[in-house]
Each structure stands twice: as C-alpha cells, then as structure tokens.
Design a protein around this motif. Structure first.
Motif, mmCIF file in Angstrom:
data_model
loop_
_atom_site.group_PDB
_atom_site.id
_atom_site.type_symbol
_atom_site.label_atom_id
_atom_site.label_comp_id
_atom_site.label_asym_id
_atom_site.label_seq_id
_atom_site.Cartn_x
_atom_site.Cartn_y
_atom_site.Cartn_z
ATOM 1 N N PRO A 89 0.833 -1.245 -0.226
ATOM 2 C CA PRO A 89 -0.050 -0.004 0.124
ATOM 3 C C PRO A 89 0.953 1.328 0.044
ATOM 4 O O PRO A 89 1.845 1.410 0.793
ATOM 5 C CB PRO A 89 -0.860 -0.184 1.411
ATOM 6 N N GLU B 59 -0.410 1.468 -5.935
ATOM 7 C CA GLU B 59 -1.708 2.583 -6.355
ATOM 8 C C GLU B 59 -1.959 2.374 -7.695
ATOM 9 O O GLU B 59 -3.309 2.425 -8.228
ATOM 10 C CB GLU B 59 -1.182 3.923 -5.926
ATOM 11 N N GLU C 52 -4.463 -0.484 -8.061
ATOM 12 C CA GLU C 52 -5.574 -0.304 -7.324
ATOM 13 C C GLU C 52 -6.436 0.501 -8.444
ATOM 14 O O GLU C 52 -7.772 0.324 -8.513
ATOM 15 C CB GLU C 52 -5.353 0.591 -6.013
ATOM 16 N N TYR D 131 -2.993 -4.657 2.554
ATOM 17 C CA TYR D 131 -3.298 -3.883 3.619
ATOM 18 C C TYR D 131 -3.267 -4.386 4.841
ATOM 19 O O TYR D 131 -3.003 -3.791 5.919
ATOM 20 C CB TYR D 131 -4.671 -3.450 3.304
ATOM 21 N N PHE E 258 -6.506 4.968 4.331
ATOM 22 C CA PHE E 258 -7.001 3.573 4.089
ATOM 23 C C PHE E 258 -8.756 3.569 4.034
ATOM 24 O O PHE E 258 -9.320 3.197 3.124
ATOM 25 C CB PHE E 258 -6.459 2.314 5.080
ATOM 26 N N GLU F 31 -10.126 5.185 1.047
ATOM 27 C CA GLU F 31 -10.313 4.284 -0.109
ATOM 28 C C GLU F 31 -11.584 3.353 -0.224
ATOM 29 O O GLU F 31 -12.230 2.949 -1.047
ATOM 30 C CB GLU F 31 -9.202 2.994 -0.104
#
Length: 408
Positions: A207, A213, A216, A239, A266, A269
C-alpha cells in the motif's frame, strides 16, 4: 609420579582442545585490521554480522564455524571477520553502515570494504561454502547482478532472480527502489502483465507504493490478465499485513502517528474490508480503564473476532495466537490461544501450523501436550528430509521447563 602424570594429561587435553578449536574458521574482530590483511593478501573479507541474542547466530558459532571443512575452505580463501552489532561500539556503527537488518547476515566484501554478496540466516557448512563460491564468482554474485541490472538487462528471468536475491539478503529498500523505477518505464499493457505482477509479489510491493496504487486504480486491466479473485485478495492481504507491521512498530516506539494517519487514508479508499481490519487491529490494542495492557480483554476480543472472521483467513488465528504466546508465561494464563489453535487445526490440519500450536502450549505450561506436538513436528521434518536440530533443542527446552516447574 601421579602428579606428573596428571599434569601431562592436562597439558595433552589442553592441546587437544586448542587443536579442535583451530580446525574451524579463524576470525578477526577488528574491521580495519581485516581490511589491511585483505589488501595485503589480496583476498575478499567474509563477515559474520551477529548479535548476542540471536539464536541462529549462536548455532553458527557453535556448530558450523568450528568445523574443519569450514576452516579448510574459509581460512584459505578469505580474511574472516566477526562483527557484533549490539556491542554498543564499532559493531553497531558497522551494522548501520552496511544496513544490516537481520541476523546473522553473512556478507562478503572486497578488499576495499564494498559489499560483493550477502545473505541472511543460519546455514549448514555445505550451504555456507556454496554461498562463498557464489560470492567469489564474478558472473553470479550480487555485485555482478547489480552491474547487470544497471547495465539494462530487463529480461524477466534475470529480473526475478535479481529481486529474489536482494530480498533474501534483506536489501528490500534497494529492491523496492529499483522495481518502482523499472515499473515507471513500462506501458499500461506491460504494467498489468503476468510477469510484472510476479515481480510485484517478489518485492512485496505494498500500500501507498506507486506500483500498488497503479494496480488499485487500474484493477480492470489486472483482472483481465491475473483474475479478479487473485487481484482482490492480493490488495486485501497487502493492506492487512502492512497495517499490522505499522501497528507493531508504533507500539514498540510508543508512537501511533504513522499508523493512525495511514488508517485514515485507508478508510478513505472505502474498501469493504476496512471495518474487519480495523477490528482485527483493535484486538492488539486491548487495554483496561487505566490504559494498561490486559490479557483477559485481549483474549475476549480475540475470541469474538475469530468467531466472526476466523474462517476467512487462517493468518488471523496464527497472528493472534503468536501475540498471546508472547504475552503469557504461566500455567493456562493464555488458554484461549490453545482453543483458537485447536479449532484452526480441526478445519485445516496444516503441518506448518504446529509451530504456533507448540508455542502456545508450552507458554501455558502444557508441557506434556507440547511434547506430543513437538514429536509430530520432528516426524514431519524427518519425512521432508530436513534437519531436526532446532526441534530437538526445543524438545529439550520443554523437558527442562517441565522439570523446573514440576511443583506448579
């Protein structure tokens, strides 16, 4: 006559002891002297970076370095140096200079003190000699690999070997820096390719790293090449253990600033597993009304958490039990952990889980059951043709503890 015979016997025994000790690796203990000898004799330096508390370090010093086979090879080929990284002196500074993060670290330096090759962890004599042969091979050692990487070799087989070598040597900072720089040069199709995803797994990109990223933000591309379930579980697990490490660091430094600030990011997100993870971390932060750690609150929270989420991920049980084992240290003071492990083993009888089960048993002074589990672990090691030296020591430890606390 009798006195003279006794004296001669003592002298012979002493000579025998000296002869045995001289069979193994002869170590210097002064870095500058080792450098001078390396330049004078045109040899590389083999360094054992160790600490006084490290179990594998003690094993190497007691069982590997003294062996004749090791001495015959290393005394001829290298200047050998021992560096104690918790001596509050030169050793600490050398540990920082060479970025030693695990013990023992077995390193090979050129005569100017530059790292040529290294690895971490205890080895057998045979494996140690093989490591030395790799270190002295200009086509295989880490320095050669770094030069080849810097020279532009980006073939997948080489890249995988390169990053695995760095990670095994606990040079994760360099591995991650080199990977992120490499990842930035790829086009979208290359970034989502299977080969790239494999490299991400090797360097354990996590993460808040640029490559993570990107994954993601472009999950759709990765779903097509890797599969939805694999990508989703990779993100979720990354995570989970990223924050577990951050939390542990915060507890030891008594500063949870980094953990709390990253948790806010977090949460933003909006992953569906945020609440589950937050509840997991809360178990480790079990305190009473006065702010003191409370083992009973920990066990209560742990039991409730595992009832809700334990079947989703075996690592939850293993992590919570290991922490409880560290916390307890008397008869049945952490008995909940025994129950947690027995429930886990009922649904997944994985031999790798026996280590944690063994640990929580003897930490709760359940010595007889711990011995049964230890014998299972030993049988598994024999079946896999692995060394039983470590488990034999643990069995003896439990026997000693049982005798020591037999009246409790």
């Amino acid at each position: 006559m009798s006195t003279l015979k006794t004296l001669l016997t003592a002298i012979c025994l002493s000579a025998g002891i000296l002869q045995v000790s001289a069979q193994g690796i002869n170590f210097e203990h002064d870095f500058n002297k080792a450098l001078d000898l390396a330049k004078k004799e045109n040899k590389m330096i083999f360094v054992d970076f160790y600490t006084s508390w490290c179990g594998p370090c003690k094993m190497m010093s007691a069982e590997v370095f003294p062996q004749k086979e090791a001495g015959d090879y290393f005394n001829k080929e290298f200047i050998n140096l021992k560096v104690q990284c918790d001596d509050k002196g030169e050793g600490v500074e050398l540990g920082k200079k060479y970025k030693i993060n695990a013990y023992p670290t077995l390193a090979f330096l050129d005569k100017d003190g530059n790292t040529v090759h290294s690895t971490a962890g205890g080895l057998s004599v045979k494996a140690l000699i093989e490591l030395a042969k790799t270190a002295t091979d200009p086509n295989k050692n880490q320095l050669a690999m770094v030069k080849e990487w810097d020279g532009g070799n980006r073939g997948h087989a080489f890249a995988a070997r390169y990053f695995k070598t760095l990670i095994r040597s606990y040079r994760s900072e360099k591995a991650n820096a080199d990977f992120e720089k490499y990842f930035g040069t790829l086009n979208p199709a290359q970034k989502a390719a299977k080969n790239t995803f494999e490299l991400m797994g090797i360097v354990k990109t996590g993460p808040f790293a640029p490559s993570f990223e990107y994954m993601e933000q472009h999950t759709g591309d990765f779903y097509k090449t890797i599969g939805k379930s694999k990508i989703d579980s990779t993100i979720a697990n990354a995570y989970l253990w990223y924050f577990k490490g951050l939390q542990a660091s915060g507890f030891s430094n008594k500063d949870m600033t980094a953990f709390n600030s990253k948790m806010k990011l977090f949460k933003a997100e909006k992953y569906p597993f945020y609440d589950e993870y937050a509840e997991f971390y809360a178990v480790f932060d079990s305190q009473d009304a006065n702010g003191k750690d409370d083992i009973n609150i920990y066990m209560q929270r742990g039991t409730e958490f595992l009832r809700k989420y334990g079947k989703k991920n075996d690592s939850y049980t293993l992590s919570l039990t290991s922490m409880l084992g560290n916390w307890t240290g008397r008869k049945n003071s952490g008995a909940a952990g025994i129950k947690w492990m027995e429930e886990l083993l009922q649904r997944n009888n994985n031999p790798r889980y026996l280590n944690t089960y063994f640990y929580i048993l003897w930490r709760n002074f359940n010595f007889d059951k711990a011995m049964e589990v230890a014998q299972l672990m030993k049988a598994n090691a024999i079946k896999e043709n692995s060394s039983t030296a470590d488990i034999d020591k643990q069995i003896q430890m439990v026997k000693d503890l049982k005798e020591k606390y037999k009246n409790i």
